[in-house]
Design a protein around this motif. Structure first.
Motif, PDB file in Angstrom:
ATOM      1  N   VAL A   1      61.079  37.355  46.389  1.00 41.54           N
ATOM      2  CA  VAL A   1      62.007  36.749  47.345  1.00 41.54           C
ATOM      3  C   VAL A   1      61.271  36.218  48.580  1.00 41.54           C
ATOM      4  N   LEU A   2      60.373  37.048  49.145  1.00 43.31           N
ATOM      5  CA  LEU A   2      59.719  36.715  50.407  1.00 43.31           C
ATOM      6  C   LEU A   2      58.394  35.983  50.235  1.00 43.31           C
ATOM      7  N   GLY A   3      57.798  36.113  49.047  1.00 42.68           N
ATOM      8  CA  GLY A   3      56.476  35.533  48.848  1.00 42.68           C
ATOM      9  C   GLY A   3      55.373  36.424  49.395  1.00 42.68           C
ATOM     10  N   LEU A   4      55.743  37.563  49.961  1.00 45.08           N
ATOM     11  CA  LEU A   4      54.793  38.495  50.549  1.00 45.08           C
ATOM     12  C   LEU A   4      54.877  39.841  49.843  1.00 45.08           C
ATOM     13  N   ALA A   5      53.741  40.454  49.606  1.00 48.46           N
ATOM     14  CA  ALA A   5      53.742  41.807  49.058  1.00 48.46           C
ATOM     15  C   ALA A   5      53.839  42.795  50.215  1.00 48.46           C
ATOM     16  N   LEU A   6      54.457  43.928  49.965  1.00 50.69           N
ATOM     17  CA  LEU A   6      54.618  44.936  51.011  1.00 50.69           C
ATOM     18  C   LEU A   6      54.046  46.269  50.529  1.00 50.69           C
ATOM     19  N   PRO A   7      52.719  46.367  50.451  1.00 50.24           N
ATOM     20  CA  PRO A   7      52.118  47.644  50.045  1.00 50.24           C
ATOM     21  C   PRO A   7      52.365  48.710  51.102  1.00 50.24           C
ATOM     22  N   LEU A   8      52.716  49.899  50.679  1.00 51.75           N
ATOM     23  CA  LEU A   8      52.961  51.014  51.602  1.00 51.75           C
ATOM     24  C   LEU A   8      51.641  51.747  51.792  1.00 51.75           C
ATOM     25  N   PHE A   9      50.814  51.217  52.699  1.00 51.27           N
ATOM     26  CA  PHE A   9      49.461  51.735  52.873  1.00 51.27           C
ATOM     27  C   PHE A   9      49.350  52.625  54.108  1.00 51.27           C
ATOM     28  N   HIS A  10      48.318  53.439  54.090  1.00 49.62           N
ATOM     29  CA  HIS A  10      48.022  54.300  55.230  1.00 49.62           C
ATOM     30  C   HIS A  10      46.571  54.731  55.131  1.00 49.62           C
TER      31      HIS A  10
ATOM     32  N   VAL B   1      34.061  24.593  51.098  1.00 48.70           N
ATOM     33  CA  VAL B   1      34.292  25.767  50.264  1.00 48.70           C
ATOM     34  C   VAL B   1      35.730  26.240  50.453  1.00 48.70           C
ATOM     35  N   ALA B   2      36.510  26.219  49.390  1.00 44.63           N
ATOM     36  CA  ALA B   2      37.864  26.774  49.407  1.00 44.63           C
ATOM     37  C   ALA B   2      37.783  28.183  48.835  1.00 44.63           C
ATOM     38  N   VAL B   3      38.177  29.165  49.635  1.00 46.01           N
ATOM     39  CA  VAL B   3      38.112  30.567  49.209  1.00 46.01           C
ATOM     40  C   VAL B   3      39.517  31.041  48.862  1.00 46.01           C
ATOM     41  N   ILE B   4      39.711  31.436  47.607  1.00 47.23           N
ATOM     42  CA  ILE B   4      41.026  31.856  47.127  1.00 47.23           C
ATOM     43  C   ILE B   4      40.973  33.308  46.674  1.00 47.23           C
ATOM     44  N   ALA B   5      41.845  34.143  47.231  1.00 43.24           N
ATOM     45  CA  ALA B   5      42.020  35.502  46.721  1.00 43.24           C
ATOM     46  C   ALA B   5      42.883  35.373  45.471  1.00 43.24           C
ATOM     47  N   VAL B   6      42.250  35.298  44.322  1.00 36.99           N
ATOM     48  CA  VAL B   6      42.905  34.891  43.078  1.00 36.99           C
ATOM     49  C   VAL B   6      44.082  35.799  42.718  1.00 36.99           C
ATOM     50  N   GLY B   7      43.947  37.096  42.918  1.00 33.72           N
ATOM     51  CA  GLY B   7      45.021  38.024  42.558  1.00 33.72           C
ATOM     52  C   GLY B   7      46.253  37.897  43.426  1.00 33.72           C
ATOM     53  N   GLY B   8      46.093  37.292  44.606  1.00 33.98           N
ATOM     54  CA  GLY B   8      47.219  37.073  45.497  1.00 33.98           C
ATOM     55  C   GLY B   8      47.885  38.354  45.975  1.00 33.98           C
ATOM     56  N   PRO B   9      48.985  38.218  46.719  1.00 30.77           N
ATOM     57  CA  PRO B   9      49.698  39.394  47.237  1.00 30.77           C
ATOM     58  C   PRO B   9      50.075  40.429  46.176  1.00 30.77           C
ATOM     59  N   PRO B  10      50.479  40.035  44.945  1.00 29.70           N
ATOM     60  CA  PRO B  10      50.831  41.067  43.958  1.00 29.70           C
ATOM     61  C   PRO B  10      49.695  42.045  43.674  1.00 29.70           C
ATOM     62  N   GLU B  11      48.447  41.572  43.745  1.00 30.40           N
ATOM     63  CA  GLU B  11      47.321  42.443  43.451  1.00 30.40           C
ATOM     64  C   GLU B  11      47.150  43.527  44.508  1.00 30.40           C
TER      65      GLU B  11
END
Length: 335
Positions: A254-263, A181-191
Motif C-alpha cells: 500500500v505505502l511502497g515502504l517496508a516497516l521492519p520492527l528493528f531495534h 554510476v547508478a547504485v540500486i539496492a536490488v532487494g528493495g524495501p521487502p528485503e
C-alpha cells in the motif's frame, strides 16, 4: 532485563561518532516529517511568501531528482560523515578497475534495514569513492516519494540520492561520455524484512528490471556485496506466513515502504534503542560484467544476463566471505 549502560568516561571522538549516527537515524526516520511540518507552518503563518516562492521553485525543479539530481561536493565532504564512517566502521573495497568512460549499474546487496553501507559509501566521500574510482560519479537510487517532500528533497539530493523511477536510471545509464554510476539496492524495501544478524537471504531471482535497464543502455553491471549490513540491527521475529509478516507485506504494497520492527542499542546504554550496533561494514565492489547495448532485449537475453549476474554475485561472496569473518558453510540464499 538488565540494562548495560555505556561508560561515563569515553573519548570525545566516540561521542562524536554516536552523535553523527543519531543525526543519520533522525534523518531517515523523522527529518522528512519535520520538513513537511515546517513548510506547512510557513505556508499558514507569517512565512507564507517564502512558502509560495519555494512552491514555485519546486514546480520548476520537479524533474531534477530524475535527471541526475543536484549533488554538493561540500555536503558530501562534511566532517560528520567521517565520524559516521568510524562509528561502525565502514570500508569500501575495490577489487577491479572501472573505466570512467563507461556507465555502470551497481547492484547493492543486501538491502539491510537502513542501507547504511550504501549511504556511507555512495552518498558521502567518507570512504574515498572518488579516490578509489576516479572519474566516476555515484548516485544512490531512492523511492520517488521522498523527493516530493519540501526541503527534505534538497537535502538528500545534496548527497547524490536520486529518484529510483525508470526515467532516472535511464538518464544516468544513457549519459554520453560515461562516468555515471547508478547504485540500486536490488532487494528493495521487502528485503529489509529479512535483515537480521546472520541472515544471507537476497530477494533477487524475480527481480530483472535492472538487468533489462542495463541491456537497453549497454551499461556494465557490477555486483556489490556489503558484509556486515545485516548485523547492525535486531528485528522482531517475523517468519513468512506469520501475522506480523503478513501485515508488513500488506503495508509495503500500500505505502511502497517496508516497516521492519528493528531495534539495537541506545545513546547511553547498549541494551535497547534505535541506534545500530558498532559492527564493521565492508562493502566489496566486484568486477564489471560487460553488457552489449540492446535497445529491445528479448526475454532470453534478460534471463541469460540475470543468470550471469547471479553467478558473479555468488562468486564475489564466496571468494571474499572468509576475509570478513564468515565460515565456509555460510552461503547466500537467493529467493
Amino acid at each position: 532485563m538488565w540494562v548495560q549502560f555505556a561508560p561515563l568516561r569515553l573519548p570525545l571522538r566516540r561521542r562524536l561518532q554516536t552523535a553523527a549516527v543519531v543525526q543519520w537515524i533522525f534523518s531517515f526516520l523523522a527529518l522528512a516529517q519535520c520538513c513537511l511540518v515546517l513548510y506547512l507552518l510557513l505556508l499558514l503563518g507569517d512565512g507564507w511568501v517564502l512558502a509560495v516562492l519555494y512552491a514555485a521553485w519546486l514546480y520548476l525543479d520537479w524533474d531534477t531528482p530524475a535527471r541526475g539530481g543536484r549533488r554538493s561536493a561540500w555536503a558530501r565532504n562534511w566532517a560528520v560523515w567521517r565520524y559516521f564512517r568510524d562509528y561502525f566502521p565502514i570500508t569500501l573495497v575495490k577489487t577491479a578497475e572501472l573505466d570512467p568512460s563507461c556507465n555502470y549499474l551497481f547492484g547493492f546487496h543486501p538491502h539491510g534495514v537502513l542501507v547504511a553501507g550504501a549511504f556511507g559509501n555512495f552518498c558521502t566521500e567518507a570512504t574515498g569513492f572518488s579516490q578509489l574510482f576516479p572519474g566516476l560519479t555515484p548516485h544512490l537510487l531512492m523511492l520517488p516519494f521522498w523527493f516530493k517532500v519540501p526541503f527534505f528533497r534538497d537535502y538528500i539530493m545534496s548527497g547524490g540520492l536520486v529518484s529510483s523511477e525508470k526515467a532516472s536510471a535511464s538518464y544516468l545509464l544513457g549519459h554520453e561520455g560515461g562516468g555515471q554510476v547508478a547504485v540500486i539496492a536490488v532487494g528493495g524495501p521487502p528485503e529489509s524484512l529479512d535483515a537480521r544478524p546472520g541472515a544471507l537471504t537476497l530477494q533477487i531471482r524475480g527481480r530483472k528490471g535492472f538487468i533489462k535497464m542495463a541491456l537497453q543502455h549497454g551499461a556494465a553491471l557490477v555486483p556489490v556485496f556489503s558484509f556486515g549490513e545485516n548485523e547492525l540491527f535486531n528485528q522482531v521475529q517475523n517468519p513468512r506466513g506469520s501475522l506480523i509478516r503478513t501485515m508488513q507485506e500488506r503495508l509495503q504494497k500500500v505505502l511502497g515502504l517496508a516497516l521492519p520492527l528493528f531495534h539495537a542499542r541506545g545513546v547511553f546504554q547498549y541494551s535497547f534503542g534505535l541506534l545500530p550496533f558498532r559492527r564493521p561494514i565492508h562493502t566489496v565492489v566486484g568486477a564489471p560484467i560487460p553488457v552489449p547495448k540492446t535497445p529491445h532485449p528479448s526475454r532470453e537475453a534478460i534471463d541469460e544476463l540475470h543468470k550471469t549476474y547471479l553467478d558473479k554475485l555468488t562468486q564475489l561472496f564466496e571468494e571474499t566471505k572468509a576475509k570478513y569473518g564468515l565460515p565456509e558453510e555460510k552461503h547466500l540464499q537467493l529467493i
